[in-house]
Design a protein around this motif. Structure first.
Motif, PDB file in Angstrom:
ATOM      1  N   SER A 178       0.840  -1.195   0.000  1.00  0.00           N
ATOM      2  CA  SER A 178       0.000   0.000   0.000  1.00  0.00           C
ATOM      3  C   SER A 178       0.873   1.242   0.000  1.00  0.00           C
ATOM      4  CB  SER A 178      -0.933   0.017   1.216  1.00  0.00           C
ATOM      5  OG  SER A 178      -0.199  -0.052   2.423  1.00  0.00           O
ATOM      6  N   VAL A 179       0.333   2.305  -0.557  1.00  0.00           N
ATOM      7  CA  VAL A 179       0.989   3.611  -0.550  1.00  0.00           C
ATOM      8  C   VAL A 179       0.066   4.585   0.160  1.00  0.00           C
ATOM      9  CG1 VAL A 179       1.971   5.494  -1.900  1.00  0.00           C
ATOM     10  CG2 VAL A 179       2.199   3.145  -2.710  1.00  0.00           C
ATOM     11  N   VAL A 180       0.600   5.261   1.176  1.00  0.00           N
ATOM     12  CA  VAL A 180      -0.155   6.233   1.958  1.00  0.00           C
ATOM     13  C   VAL A 180       0.365   7.621   1.621  1.00  0.00           C
ATOM     14  CG1 VAL A 180      -0.739   7.047   4.271  1.00  0.00           C
ATOM     15  CG2 VAL A 180      -0.552   4.579   3.816  1.00  0.00           C
ATOM     16  N   PHE A 181      -0.521   8.515   1.206  1.00  0.00           N
ATOM     17  CA  PHE A 181      -0.112   9.869   0.838  1.00  0.00           C
ATOM     18  C   PHE A 181      -0.487  10.873   1.924  1.00  0.00           C
ATOM     19  CE2 PHE A 181      -0.060   8.086  -3.481  1.00  0.00           C
ATOM     20  CZ  PHE A 181       1.162   8.576  -3.908  1.00  0.00           C
ATOM     21  N   THR A 182       0.435  11.785   2.192  1.00  0.00           N
ATOM     22  CA  THR A 182       0.214  12.857   3.160  1.00  0.00           C
ATOM     23  C   THR A 182       0.441  14.206   2.495  1.00  0.00           C
ATOM     24  OG1 THR A 182       2.503  13.000   3.937  1.00  0.00           O
ATOM     25  CG2 THR A 182       1.098  11.329   4.970  1.00  0.00           C
ATOM     26  N   ARG A 183      -0.035  15.260   3.158  1.00  0.00           N
ATOM     27  CA  ARG A 183       0.139  16.600   2.612  1.00  0.00           C
ATOM     28  C   ARG A 183       1.510  17.188   2.905  1.00  0.00           C
ATOM     29  NH1 ARG A 183      -4.463  19.849   2.383  1.00  0.00           N
ATOM     30  NH2 ARG A 183      -3.030  21.571   2.051  1.00  0.00           N
ATOM     31  N   THR A 184       2.142  16.771   3.989  1.00  0.00           N
ATOM     32  CA  THR A 184       3.391  17.409   4.400  1.00  0.00           C
ATOM     33  C   THR A 184       4.475  16.373   4.661  1.00  0.00           C
ATOM     34  OG1 THR A 184       3.018  17.362   6.794  1.00  0.00           O
ATOM     35  CG2 THR A 184       2.019  19.198   5.556  1.00  0.00           C
ATOM     36  N   GLN A 203       9.971  11.421   1.326  1.00  0.00           N
ATOM     37  CA  GLN A 203       9.607  12.840   1.375  1.00  0.00           C
ATOM     38  C   GLN A 203      10.833  13.705   1.108  1.00  0.00           C
ATOM     39  OE1 GLN A 203      10.970  14.482   4.116  1.00  0.00           O
ATOM     40  NE2 GLN A 203      11.369  12.841   5.558  1.00  0.00           N
ATOM     41  N   GLY A 204      10.581  14.975   0.859  1.00  0.00           N
ATOM     42  CA  GLY A 204      11.599  15.855   0.319  1.00  0.00           C
ATOM     43  C   GLY A 204      12.753  16.190   1.222  1.00  0.00           C
ATOM     44  N   ASN A 205      12.648  15.958   2.532  1.00  0.00           N
ATOM     45  CA  ASN A 205      13.764  16.260   3.421  1.00  0.00           C
ATOM     46  C   ASN A 205      14.786  15.135   3.505  1.00  0.00           C
ATOM     47  OD1 ASN A 205      12.924  18.818   4.094  1.00  0.00           O
ATOM     48  ND2 ASN A 205      11.905  18.212   5.985  1.00  0.00           N
ATOM     49  N   MET A 206      14.548  14.044   2.793  1.00  0.00           N
ATOM     50  CA  MET A 206      15.450  12.906   2.833  1.00  0.00           C
ATOM     51  C   MET A 206      16.578  13.063   1.821  1.00  0.00           C
ATOM     52  SD  MET A 206      12.460   9.989   3.001  1.00  0.00           S
ATOM     53  CE  MET A 206      13.589   8.598   2.987  1.00  0.00           C
ATOM     54  N   SER A 207      17.743  12.536   2.158  1.00  0.00           N
ATOM     55  CA  SER A 207      18.859  12.532   1.210  1.00  0.00           C
ATOM     56  C   SER A 207      18.590  11.507   0.115  1.00  0.00           C
ATOM     57  CB  SER A 207      20.164  12.182   1.928  1.00  0.00           C
ATOM     58  OG  SER A 207      20.154  10.821   2.355  1.00  0.00           O
ATOM     59  N   ASP A 214       3.573  14.090  -2.113  1.00  0.00           N
ATOM     60  CA  ASP A 214       3.317  14.024  -3.550  1.00  0.00           C
ATOM     61  C   ASP A 214       4.582  13.813  -4.366  1.00  0.00           C
ATOM     62  OD1 ASP A 214       0.584  14.145  -3.470  1.00  0.00           O
ATOM     63  OD2 ASP A 214       0.516  16.333  -3.503  1.00  0.00           O
ATOM     64  N   VAL A 215       5.758  13.742  -3.716  1.00  0.00           N
ATOM     65  CA  VAL A 215       6.985  13.384  -4.415  1.00  0.00           C
ATOM     66  C   VAL A 215       6.828  12.032  -5.096  1.00  0.00           C
ATOM     67  CG1 VAL A 215       8.077  12.246  -2.448  1.00  0.00           C
ATOM     68  CG2 VAL A 215       9.516  13.271  -4.193  1.00  0.00           C
ATOM     69  N   ALA A 216       5.954  11.145  -4.557  1.00  0.00           N
ATOM     70  CA  ALA A 216       5.777   9.804  -5.115  1.00  0.00           C
ATOM     71  C   ALA A 216       4.529   9.681  -5.982  1.00  0.00           C
ATOM     72  CB  ALA A 216       5.703   8.775  -3.988  1.00  0.00           C
ATOM     73  N   ALA A 217       3.806  10.777  -6.194  1.00  0.00           N
ATOM     74  CA  ALA A 217       2.546  10.690  -6.926  1.00  0.00           C
ATOM     75  C   ALA A 217       2.759  10.465  -8.409  1.00  0.00           C
ATOM     76  CB  ALA A 217       1.726  11.968  -6.710  1.00  0.00           C
ATOM     77  N   ARG A 218       3.884  10.819  -8.934  1.00  0.00           N
ATOM     78  CA  ARG A 218       4.152  10.685 -10.354  1.00  0.00           C
ATOM     79  C   ARG A 218       5.315   9.739 -10.603  1.00  0.00           C
ATOM     80  NH1 ARG A 218       2.401  14.401 -14.271  1.00  0.00           N
ATOM     81  NH2 ARG A 218       0.847  15.799 -13.404  1.00  0.00           N
ATOM     82  N   GLY A 219       5.148   8.871 -11.584  1.00  0.00           N
ATOM     83  CA  GLY A 219       6.288   8.178 -12.157  1.00  0.00           C
ATOM     84  C   GLY A 219       6.865   7.037 -11.369  1.00  0.00           C
ATOM     85  N   ARG A 262      14.940  25.277 -11.132  1.00  0.00           N
ATOM     86  CA  ARG A 262      16.114  26.012 -11.599  1.00  0.00           C
ATOM     87  C   ARG A 262      16.353  27.264 -10.779  1.00  0.00           C
ATOM     88  NH1 ARG A 262      21.025  25.923 -13.126  1.00  0.00           N
ATOM     89  NH2 ARG A 262      21.665  27.748 -14.280  1.00  0.00           N
ATOM     90  N   GLY A 263      17.595  27.459 -10.412  1.00  0.00           N
ATOM     91  CA  GLY A 263      17.936  28.581  -9.557  1.00  0.00           C
ATOM     92  C   GLY A 263      18.409  28.086  -8.222  1.00  0.00           C
ATOM     93  N   ALA A 264      18.078  26.818  -7.878  1.00  0.00           N
ATOM     94  CA  ALA A 264      18.566  26.216  -6.658  1.00  0.00           C
ATOM     95  C   ALA A 264      19.828  25.444  -6.952  1.00  0.00           C
ATOM     96  CB  ALA A 264      17.496  25.284  -6.071  1.00  0.00           C
ATOM     97  N   ALA A 265      20.592  25.172  -5.905  1.00  0.00           N
ATOM     98  CA  ALA A 265      21.879  24.542  -6.102  1.00  0.00           C
ATOM     99  C   ALA A 265      21.749  23.153  -6.692  1.00  0.00           C
ATOM    100  CB  ALA A 265      22.630  24.471  -4.772  1.00  0.00           C
ATOM    101  N   GLN A 266      20.768  22.356  -6.282  1.00  0.00           N
ATOM    102  CA  GLN A 266      20.673  20.984  -6.742  1.00  0.00           C
ATOM    103  C   GLN A 266      19.887  20.890  -8.045  1.00  0.00           C
ATOM    104  OE1 GLN A 266      22.516  19.016  -5.446  1.00  0.00           O
ATOM    105  NE2 GLN A 266      22.939  19.802  -3.422  1.00  0.00           N
ATOM    106  N   GLY A 267      18.884  21.711  -8.198  1.00  0.00           N
ATOM    107  CA  GLY A 267      18.236  21.853  -9.478  1.00  0.00           C
ATOM    108  C   GLY A 267      17.234  20.787  -9.870  1.00  0.00           C
ATOM    109  N   ASP A 268      16.714  19.977  -8.976  1.00  0.00           N
ATOM    110  CA  ASP A 268      15.618  19.127  -9.362  1.00  0.00           C
ATOM    111  C   ASP A 268      14.697  18.905  -8.180  1.00  0.00           C
ATOM    112  OD1 ASP A 268      18.108  17.093  -8.933  1.00  0.00           O
ATOM    113  OD2 ASP A 268      16.280  16.260  -8.104  1.00  0.00           O
ATOM    114  N   ALA A 269      13.455  18.610  -8.512  1.00  0.00           N
ATOM    115  CA  ALA A 269      12.462  18.480  -7.456  1.00  0.00           C
ATOM    116  C   ALA A 269      12.466  17.082  -6.898  1.00  0.00           C
ATOM    117  CB  ALA A 269      11.071  18.803  -8.003  1.00  0.00           C
ATOM    118  N   PRO A 270      12.034  16.921  -5.657  1.00  0.00           N
ATOM    119  CA  PRO A 270      11.976  15.597  -5.083  1.00  0.00           C
ATOM    120  C   PRO A 270      10.892  14.770  -5.788  1.00  0.00           C
ATOM    121  CG  PRO A 270      10.961  17.155  -3.628  1.00  0.00           C
ATOM    122  CD  PRO A 270      11.548  17.945  -4.723  1.00  0.00           C
ATOM    123  N   SER A 271      11.254  14.176  -5.812  1.00  0.00           N
ATOM    124  CA  SER A 271      10.013  13.670  -6.304  1.00  0.00           C
ATOM    125  C   SER A 271       9.172  13.991  -5.164  1.00  0.00           C
ATOM    126  CB  SER A 271      10.259  12.422  -7.012  1.00  0.00           C
ATOM    127  OG  SER A 271      10.632  11.381  -6.993  1.00  0.00           O
TER     128      SER A 271
END
Length: 482
Positions: A248-254, A276-280, A303-308, A439-448
């Motif tokens: 199962s996949v559980v989605f949260t807002r934050t 989630q986005g705070n993970m390395s 929602d980093v895992a909602a796509r792809g 773009r404009g950030a040092a790493q340059g890609d979104a978390p998923s």
């Protein structure tokens, strides 16, 4: 149909054999629609929901045409470019590409932020045939002189609408503009909104447009439920569903909620990992590896895992927090019922969320079964059949006294939960971490994703000293702020 169906669409025999070895013998609708044009070199615009088979729809013609072109890879000058919005999707595309590339004698490399760039630079210096890249890091490497796009023969843009949602379109325009106009271009998207249409008009030359399994068309094998729960029943209901056999996949807002719920599920005896986005990058990879391997039966994600992100046999998607808008609902739900498999989507709805959920499902074009439920309601077993891992099945466990140390205070747990429900959502709304920004950030890609598969291995321990606190902790009130 056998793999001859792919050969009939123009796929070379050696590539069709790779698919057959992986159990893929029947083209999906989007593959059957687009392959004749893409194999012939036409620009293609393919529209289809996540899980419809878009990845092979562009990988097969790319590999075949690179093999036929006869050009050679050169240092810093890749021959094909695949742009993806998240590092998880880029990695997944590269994994699907690997056996095809090996059969054709091609090399590939992923390019994304959040990791050391030295291995990426080393591979580019040696020369690669295919780059699978997130826009930000690729632009950084171009600016540093480590790669140029003037030898690109084929450019592919995957999840174009998600690129737009993440704010990547300025970077995408610059990158597409750096590729030769004479090259073939393929764009795939779940939806075709105004931003995506602008890219199509600017960069695709007389494209052939194909639509199959669009985001707006219903999925006959996907079953939607809304469970109307009280604040106190929210977590016990969630634990009950996640404890059933199957992934199962559980989605949260934050991000904070994802971390917290993963801990609460583990404490209740349900092996879970977070995404989630705070993970390395390393933490993300370990979480996904555990989920793929089945050592964790539940993935708790933003929602980093909602796509792809594709994992076989995900039978249940749970919206622990209803998403903000209907497109997110559709893409989250697409983690299950993939490629014709059956799946179930459950939205947990609090009293204050009734209006929002009603509007959400209406705009998503679904008519869910709505049930007012607590953790004892028989609908939970109907939705997610099978024996639960915690004692008592549907019965909420009684709080248990810790064997040592200070006694936990359930009221304090509820207080922290309420604080989380208020403060964490504000935190989520703050500026993204460097590794998440466009773009404009040092790493340059979104978390998923099906629950009919074999039951997962999991610990059968009872709900013990952390489980009682998990059941008594509050989930926070209302939907919070973005």
């Amino acid at each position: 149909m056998t793999s001859s169906a792919f050969r009939a669409l123009g796929v070379p025999t050696h590539l069709a054999a790779v698919l057959e070895a992986r159990g893929i013998t029947t083209p999906t609708p989007i593959q059957a629609a687009t392959l004749p044009d893409s194999m012939s070199g036409r620009d293609v615009l393919g529209r289809g929901r996540t899980g419809s088979g878009k990845t092979y729809a562009f990988l097969l013609p790319m590999v075949a045409r690179l093999t036929e072109s006869g050009t050679k890879r050169a240092p810093k000058r890749p021959r094909a470019l695949i742009l993806a919005p998240t590092r998880e999707l880029a990695t997944q595309i590269d994994e699907a590409l690997a056996p095809l590339a090996e059969a054709a004698g091609l090399t590939s490399r992923t390019i994304f932020g959040g990791v050391n760039q030295r291995p990426q630079v080393a591979a580019l210096t040696r020369g690669v045939d295919v780059l699978v890249a997130c826009p930000g890091r690729l632009e950084d490497l171009i600016a540093q002189g480590f790669v140029t796009l003037n030898a690109i023969e084929i450019t592919i843009l995957d999840e174009a609408d998600h690129m737009a949602d993440l704010g990547f379109l300025p970077s995408v325009r610059r990158l597409l503009g750096a590729t030769p106009q004479t090259g073939q271009r393929m764009l795939f998207s779940a939806t075709l909104d105004k931003a995506v249409d602008t890219l199509v008009k600017q960069f695709l030359h007389q494209p052939k447009v194909h639509e199959a399994d669009s985001a707006e068309s219903p999925v006959p094998t996907l079953h939607h439920h809304v469970l109307h729960v009280s604040n106190d029943a929210h977590l016990p209901v969630l634990v009950n569903l996640a404890a059933a056999p199957g992934r199962s996949v559980v989605f949260t807002r934050t991000k904070h909620r994802a971390k917290k719920l993963a801990k609460q599920l583990n404490a209740a005896g349900v092996p879970a990992v977070e995404l989630q986005g705070n993970m390395s990058q390393g933490q993300r990879e370990r979480s996904m590896a555990a989920f793929h391997a089945g050592t964790a039966q539940t993935l708790v994600a933003t929602d980093v895992a909602a796509r792809g992100i594709h994992v076989d046999d995900v039978g249940l998607v749970i919206h622990a927090d209803p998403p903000v808008e209907h497109k997110a609902y559709t893409h989250r739900s697409g983690r299950t019922a993939r490629a014709g498999a059956e799946g179930t989507v459950v939205t947990l709805m609090l009293d204050a969320q009734r209006s929002d959920v009603r509007d959400l499902t209406r705009k998503a074009g679904v008519k869910p079964t709505i049930t007012r439920a607590d953790e004892r309601h028989p609908v939970l077993v109907e939705i997610a059949p099978g024996e639960r891992t915690f004692p008592g099945g549907l019965v909420k466990p009684e709080p248990q006294q810790p064997t040592g140390g200070r006694r936990r205070n359930p009221a304090g747990d509820r207080s922290r939960g309420a604080e989380q429900g208020r403060g964490a959502n504000r935190t989520e709304g703050r500026a993204q971490s460097r590794s998440e920004r466009p773009r404009g950030a040092a790493q340059g890609d979104a978390p998923s994703g099906r629950r009919q598969g074999q039951p997962r291995s999991r610990s059968a321990q009872p709900v013990g000293t952390g489980g009682a606190a998990a059941f008594s902790a509050s989930t926070g009130r209302g939907r919070g702020r973005r």
